[in-house]
Design a protein around this motif. Structure first.
Motif, short mmCIF file in Angstrom:
data_model
loop_
_atom_site.label_atom_id
_atom_site.label_comp_id
_atom_site.label_asym_id
_atom_site.label_seq_id
_atom_site.Cartn_x
_atom_site.Cartn_y
_atom_site.Cartn_z
N TYR A 138 51.65 42.06 52.07
CA TYR A 138 51.00 40.79 51.72
C TYR A 138 51.01 40.51 50.22
CZ TYR A 138 49.52 40.38 56.55
OH TYR A 138 49.52 40.26 57.91
N ARG A 139 51.44 41.50 49.44
CA ARG A 139 51.52 41.38 47.98
C ARG A 139 50.16 41.01 47.38
NH1 ARG A 139 57.21 38.23 48.05
NH2 ARG A 139 58.49 40.07 48.49
N ILE A 140 49.15 41.75 47.84
CA ILE A 140 47.80 41.52 47.32
C ILE A 140 47.12 42.87 47.07
CG2 ILE A 140 47.49 39.29 48.48
CD1 ILE A 140 45.73 40.84 50.55
N PRO A 141 46.18 42.89 46.14
CA PRO A 141 45.34 44.09 46.01
C PRO A 141 44.34 44.11 47.16
CG PRO A 141 44.62 42.42 44.46
CD PRO A 141 45.85 41.87 45.15
N LEU A 142 43.85 45.27 47.51
CA LEU A 142 42.91 45.39 48.63
C LEU A 142 41.44 45.45 48.16
CD1 LEU A 142 44.82 47.81 51.02
CD2 LEU A 142 44.79 45.30 50.98
N THR A 143 41.21 45.09 46.93
CA THR A 143 39.85 45.09 46.39
C THR A 143 38.95 44.21 47.24
OG1 THR A 143 40.81 45.32 44.20
CG2 THR A 143 38.48 44.67 44.31
N ASP A 144 37.87 44.80 47.72
CA ASP A 144 36.85 44.13 48.53
C ASP A 144 37.30 43.71 49.93
OD1 ASP A 144 35.00 44.41 46.43
OD2 ASP A 144 35.66 42.52 45.53
N VAL A 145 38.49 44.13 50.36
CA VAL A 145 38.94 43.85 51.73
C VAL A 145 38.13 44.74 52.67
CG1 VAL A 145 40.88 44.15 53.34
CG2 VAL A 145 41.27 43.10 51.10
N PRO A 146 37.50 44.16 53.69
CA PRO A 146 36.76 44.99 54.63
C PRO A 146 37.70 45.91 55.41
CG PRO A 146 36.18 42.67 54.89
CD PRO A 146 37.37 42.73 54.00
N THR A 147 37.30 47.15 55.57
CA THR A 147 38.00 48.07 56.45
C THR A 147 36.98 48.69 57.38
OG1 THR A 147 39.58 49.89 56.61
CG2 THR A 147 37.93 50.08 54.89
N VAL A 148 37.34 48.76 58.66
CA VAL A 148 36.42 49.20 59.69
C VAL A 148 36.97 50.46 60.36
CG1 VAL A 148 35.16 48.57 61.78
CG2 VAL A 148 35.76 46.79 60.10
N GLY A 149 36.16 51.51 60.38
CA GLY A 149 36.57 52.75 61.01
C GLY A 149 35.40 53.45 61.66
N ASP A 150 35.74 54.49 62.43
CA ASP A 150 34.70 55.30 63.07
C ASP A 150 34.67 56.72 62.51
OD1 ASP A 150 37.17 55.99 64.34
OD2 ASP A 150 36.06 56.81 66.04
#
Length: 179
Positions: A114-126
């Motif tokens: 996506y050519r974007i930084p992942l700063t503040d992108v929500p990530t969901v895991g268990d």
């Protein structure tokens, strides 16, 4: 772009100590498919980053994995949503790769695509390793209590981790706070 990165097993589908090895064993967690659809309809780009060491262990092959992902995508699409990208690590724990979570290679693949930084992108895991992989690149970690999440909640977690019952609760929170 509103991007969210989800783990698969234990977040979208029921996890198994015996590994999820076929489309028949791939069973969605109640509310997870609808949660992805709700996020999609609200303008979110939903991606999945998942360790799939069952490939390296010989428990299933790429065709079976693709069939599981086809089932997942089909269910999401029928609910009115979309999974834009699914990236997976096919390696075992001793394979010295850079993509197996808790390393951040899968997340880097998404960032590069996506050519974007992942700063503040929500990530969901268990699991903690899911959250560590995203946090290393600046993602905001969300732990769900499904899958291994109840056990994980008692561990030291990345700073700022928010804990929710399931993916549906995370989606509700994001839709309320990041409209």
């Amino acid at each position: 772009m509103k991007l969210i990165i989800l783990d698969r097993d234990g977040v979208i589908n029921v996890d198994s100590e015996e590994y999820v090895k076929s489309p028949e064993e791939w069973i969605p967690i109640p509310g997870s498919i609808e949660a992805v659809a709700r996020l999609t309809r609200a303008g979110w780009t939903v991606c999945v980053a998942t360790n799939q060491s069952g490939l390296a262990r010989g428990l299933f092959d790429v065709a079976a994995l693709e069939a599981m992902h086809d089932k997942m995508r089909g269910l999401v699409e029928r609910a009115g949503g979309a999974l834009e990208m699914i990236v997976y690590c096919p390696h075992g724990p001793d394979d010295s790769c850079d993509c197996r979570k808790p390393l951040s290679g899968l997340f880097q693949q998404i960032a590069d695509y996506y050519r974007i930084p992942l700063t503040d992108v929500p990530t969901v895991g268990d699991s903690r390793r899911d959250l560590e992989a995203g946090s290393a690149l600046g993602c905001t970690p969300y732990l769900v209590r499904t899958g291994k999440g109840r056990k994980t909640a008692s561990q030291a977690l990345p700073a700022g981790t928010q804990i929710f019952d399931d993916l549906a609760a995370v989606a509700e929170h994001l839709l309320e706070t990041q409209a």
